[in-house]
Design an enzyme around this catalytic site. Structure first.
Site, PDB file in Angstrom:
ATOM      1  N   HIS A  29       0.856  -1.197   0.000  1.00 42.66           N
ATOM      2  CA  HIS A  29       0.000   0.000   0.000  1.00 42.66           C
ATOM      3  C   HIS A  29       0.886   1.238   0.000  1.00 42.66           C
ATOM      4  O   HIS A  29       1.309   1.724   1.067  1.00 42.66           O
ATOM      5  CB  HIS A  29      -0.937  -0.003   1.203  1.00 42.66           C
ATOM      6  CG  HIS A  29      -1.976   1.069   1.145  1.00 42.66           C
ATOM      7  ND1 HIS A  29      -3.325   0.815   1.214  1.00 42.66           N
ATOM      8  CD2 HIS A  29      -1.881   2.417   0.988  1.00 42.66           C
ATOM      9  CE1 HIS A  29      -4.007   1.949   1.117  1.00 42.66           C
ATOM     10  NE2 HIS A  29      -3.133   2.944   0.984  1.00 42.66           N
ATOM     11  N   HIS A  31       1.440   4.922  -2.536  1.00 46.71           N
ATOM     12  CA  HIS A  31       0.950   5.687  -3.696  1.00 46.71           C
ATOM     13  C   HIS A  31       2.115   6.292  -4.476  1.00 46.71           C
ATOM     14  O   HIS A  31       3.108   6.737  -3.895  1.00 46.71           O
ATOM     15  CB  HIS A  31       0.004   6.797  -3.234  1.00 46.71           C
ATOM     16  CG  HIS A  31      -1.254   6.277  -2.608  1.00 46.71           C
ATOM     17  ND1 HIS A  31      -2.460   6.203  -3.284  1.00 46.71           N
ATOM     18  CD2 HIS A  31      -1.499   5.780  -1.377  1.00 46.71           C
ATOM     19  CE1 HIS A  31      -3.387   5.691  -2.480  1.00 46.71           C
ATOM     20  NE2 HIS A  31      -2.826   5.430  -1.310  1.00 46.71           N
ATOM     21  N   ARG A  84       3.516  16.650 -15.238  1.00 46.73           N
ATOM     22  CA  ARG A  84       2.883  17.205 -16.444  1.00 46.73           C
ATOM     23  C   ARG A  84       3.258  16.515 -17.749  1.00 46.73           C
ATOM     24  O   ARG A  84       2.602  16.737 -18.762  1.00 46.73           O
ATOM     25  CB  ARG A  84       3.225  18.694 -16.553  1.00 46.73           C
ATOM     26  CG  ARG A  84       2.703  19.458 -15.336  1.00 46.73           C
ATOM     27  CD  ARG A  84       2.806  20.934 -15.473  1.00 46.73           C
ATOM     28  NE  ARG A  84       2.405  21.569 -14.220  1.00 46.73           N
ATOM     29  CZ  ARG A  84       2.469  22.864 -13.999  1.00 46.73           C
ATOM     30  NH1 ARG A  84       2.911  23.683 -14.943  1.00 46.73           N
ATOM     31  NH2 ARG A  84       2.086  23.353 -12.833  1.00 46.73           N
ATOM     32  N   ASP A 151      -6.057   3.046  -9.217  1.00 45.79           N
ATOM     33  CA  ASP A 151      -7.203   3.348  -8.356  1.00 45.79           C
ATOM     34  C   ASP A 151      -8.096   4.456  -8.933  1.00 45.79           C
ATOM     35  O   ASP A 151      -7.637   5.369  -9.618  1.00 45.79           O
ATOM     36  CB  ASP A 151      -6.778   3.659  -6.903  1.00 45.79           C
ATOM     37  CG  ASP A 151      -6.213   5.052  -6.686  1.00 45.79           C
ATOM     38  OD1 ASP A 151      -5.737   5.662  -7.650  1.00 45.79           O
ATOM     39  OD2 ASP A 151      -6.249   5.515  -5.521  1.00 45.79           O
ATOM     40  N   GLU A 215     -10.936   4.021   6.345  1.00 42.09           N
ATOM     41  CA  GLU A 215      -9.827   4.896   6.765  1.00 42.09           C
ATOM     42  C   GLU A 215     -10.389   6.100   7.513  1.00 42.09           C
ATOM     43  O   GLU A 215      -9.889   6.477   8.561  1.00 42.09           O
ATOM     44  CB  GLU A 215      -9.040   5.344   5.521  1.00 42.09           C
ATOM     45  CG  GLU A 215      -7.878   6.283   5.811  1.00 42.09           C
ATOM     46  CD  GLU A 215      -7.179   6.777   4.543  1.00 42.09           C
ATOM     47  OE1 GLU A 215      -7.750   6.669   3.441  1.00 42.09           O
ATOM     48  OE2 GLU A 215      -6.052   7.301   4.668  1.00 42.09           O
TER      49      GLU A 215
HETATM   50  O1  LIG Z   1      -7.114  14.185 -10.090  1.00 44.03           O
HETATM   51  C1  LIG Z   1      -8.129  14.835  -9.933  1.00 44.03           C
HETATM   52  O2  LIG Z   1      -8.438  15.756 -10.710  1.00 44.03           O
HETATM   53  C2  LIG Z   1      -9.033  14.578  -8.772  1.00 44.03           C
HETATM   54  C3  LIG Z   1     -10.255  15.186  -8.706  1.00 44.03           C
HETATM   55  C4  LIG Z   1     -11.068  14.954  -7.589  1.00 44.03           C
HETATM   56  C5  LIG Z   1     -10.641  14.140  -6.562  1.00 44.03           C
HETATM   57  C6  LIG Z   1      -9.399  13.533  -6.662  1.00 44.03           C
HETATM   58  C7  LIG Z   1      -8.927  12.674  -5.542  1.00 44.03           C
HETATM   59  O3  LIG Z   1      -9.649  12.467  -4.606  1.00 44.03           O
HETATM   60  C8  LIG Z   1      -7.580  12.139  -5.602  1.00 44.03           C
HETATM   61  C9  LIG Z   1      -7.198  11.444  -4.321  1.00 44.03           C
HETATM   62  C10 LIG Z   1      -5.884  10.735  -4.476  1.00 44.03           C
HETATM   63  O4  LIG Z   1      -5.359  10.492  -3.207  1.00 44.03           O
HETATM   64  C11 LIG Z   1      -4.600   9.312  -3.294  1.00 44.03           C
HETATM   65  N1  LIG Z   1      -4.295   8.901  -1.936  1.00 44.03           N
HETATM   66  C12 LIG Z   1      -3.055   8.961  -1.422  1.00 44.03           C
HETATM   67  N2  LIG Z   1      -3.073   8.548  -0.163  1.00 44.03           N
HETATM   68  C13 LIG Z   1      -4.340   8.206   0.135  1.00 44.03           C
HETATM   69  C14 LIG Z   1      -4.947   7.702   1.308  1.00 44.03           C
HETATM   70  O5  LIG Z   1      -4.339   7.472   2.369  1.00 44.03           O
HETATM   71  N3  LIG Z   1      -6.284   7.509   1.257  1.00 44.03           N
HETATM   72  C15 LIG Z   1      -6.996   7.735   0.137  1.00 44.03           C
HETATM   73  N4  LIG Z   1      -6.443   8.204  -0.998  1.00 44.03           N
HETATM   74  C16 LIG Z   1      -5.132   8.452  -0.996  1.00 44.03           C
HETATM   75  C17 LIG Z   1      -5.459   8.406  -4.127  1.00 44.03           C
HETATM   76  O6  LIG Z   1      -4.708   7.419  -4.752  1.00 44.03           O
HETATM   77  C18 LIG Z   1      -6.009   9.374  -5.148  1.00 44.03           C
HETATM   78  O7  LIG Z   1      -5.171   9.426  -6.263  1.00 44.03           O
HETATM   79  C19 LIG Z   1      -8.590  13.729  -7.773  1.00 44.03           C
HETATM   80 ZN   LIG Z   2      -3.594   4.876   0.559  1.00 40.56          ZN
END
Ligand SMILES: O=C(O)c1cccc(C(=O)CC[C@H]2O[C@@H](n3cnc4c(=O)[nH]cnc43)[C@H](O)[C@@H]2O)c1
Ligand SMILES: [Zn+2]
Length: 355
Positions: A29, A31, A84, A151, A215
């Site tokens: 786990h 990212h 980018r 994801d 979580e």
């Molecule tokens: O990319 C976008 O434009 C976008 C638009 C709206 C919402 C999102 C996201 O919610 C992206 C979330 C992003 O966070 C990552 N992540 C990293 N650590 C964690 C964690 O502990 N719990 C949940 N998510 C996590 C996840 O992989 C998403 O890529 C994006």
């Molecule tokens: Zn995570």
């Protein structure tokens, strides 16, 4: 960055940390963008000065201090905005593997959010070529085997779900290293069941289901992940501790939890490490794996997470070796790959204990 590291105490702690540093490990786990080291983040921030991310690594410490989970996601997305070009993607992936190799990570399932890159204009095929190129170079040069989890960023809605599923299941696009399908981002206001059709398609295409759940919401989200999304492992699953039936179910069906202790403190999902439910999970017989989630953002790394777990679970070297083998068992490696790393863990531990 919140200071969540284990305070150094005496020789025994130092010895255990030295043992952990050399222990062969698997990580399940973690990212992609969340693994960007301060050096990479500042290099990218200097390249893109219109971004609000500080280019000075020292300033990143404050920038990576989060008031709550929503703030964490806001900061996370500002770092996503720095990626980018396909070359940015390749560099990041390769450097992440280098950092893993330094910690004796032999195998990692890295979570990527391709939707966030394609919606920002990176061509899907170029994205896949960049990660595959980095994966192959990393395996050849560092000996670390990478596999991908794609994801869905749940808060971005069904458009994101559709695009992620397309990228993960279209044989002309999906990368060779892809093994699993996840769901990330905030959980509050993002019910899991709406993603069932997308997980059904991913599972039908041979991918393994590994959503984040429990979580920042209660155990009902974990149940939803199991029953609606056919979860084979749970990302975090922290709130499972509040439901004894759920703990018994996870233990009985050998559904591993991907526990990320420092992450839970840094995003304020759990108040203190002492209150972290990892002990309850272990006591209930749940297969616990320990992971770093977004290590530089949380001021940690996988070795530190093992040290945290050793303290909370009162593990010695044999216990830590067992924890490392849990991750191997819970991984999506084939039987031969699992046996190879497990044997390496045993040989390392035996040599350490006899020296
Ligand atoms: O990319 C976008 O434009 C976008 C638009 C709206 C919402 C999102 C996201 O919610 C992206 C979330 C992003 O966070 C990552 N992540 C990293 N650590 C964690 C964690 O502990 N719990 C949940 N998510 C996590 C996840 O992989 C998403 O890529 C994006
Ligand atoms: Zn995570």
């Amino acid at each position: 960055m919140t200071d969540t590291s284990v305070p150094a105490v005496g020789t025994a702690d130092r010895d255990l940390r030295a043992f952990i540093a050399g222990l062969p490990k698997a990580e399940l786990h973690v990212h992609h963008v969340g693994s960007a080291s301060p050096r990479i983040v500042s290099e990218l921030a200097a390249r893109h000065p219109d971004s609000k991310v500080p280019a000075d690594p020292e300033a990143l410490v404050d920038y990576f201090t989060f008031t709550d989970f929503a703030h964490f996601i806001e900061v996370y997305l500002s770092v996503v905005d720095l990626i980018r070009t396909p070359e940015d993607v390749r560099l990041l992936t390769y450097e992440v593997a280098r950092d893993m190799a330094r910690q004796q990570v032999r195998y990692a399932e890295l979570t990527l959010t391709p939707f966030s890159s394609t919606r920002r204009g990176i061509d899907a095929r170029a994205f896949m070529e960049a990660i595959e190129d980095a994966r192959k170079s990393a395996e050849a040069e560092f000996g670390t085997v990478l596999r991908w989890c794609f994801d869905i960023p749940g808060e971005a809605g069904l458009e994101a779900a559709e695009e992620t599923t397309r990228l993960a299941t279209d044989d002309r696009i999906r990368p060779e290293g892809l093994v699993s399908f996840g769901l990330g981002g905030p959980e509050i206001g993002v019910p899991r069941p709406q993603f069932k059709p997308y997980f059904d398609r991913a599972v039908a295409a041979g991918l393994r289901s590994v959503p984040h759940a429990g979580e920042t919401t209660g155990p009902e989200t974990v149940w939803d992940a199991l029953t609606e999304l056919r979860a084979e492992r749970i990302g975090h699953g922290t709130s499972s501790a509040r439901d004894p039936k759920l703990l018994a179910h996870l233990a009985e069906h050998r559904i591993p939890l991907e526990v990320c202790p420092t992450s839970n403190i840094a995003t304020r999902a759990v108040r203190t490490l002492e209150e972290h439910p990892i002990k309850e999970f272990a006591r209930a017989g749940v297969l616990v794996t320990v992971n770093s989630d977004d290590p530089p953002m949380f001021g940690t790394d996988l070795n530190n997470e093992y040290a945290v777990a050793a303290r909370l679970l009162e593990l010695d070297e044999q216990g830590l070796a067992g924890l490392a083998k849990n991750a191997v068992e819970a991984s999506f490696l084939d039987a031969a790959g699992k046996a190879r790393i497990a044997e390496e863990i045993d040989a390392y531990t035996a040599a350490w204990l006899t020296h």
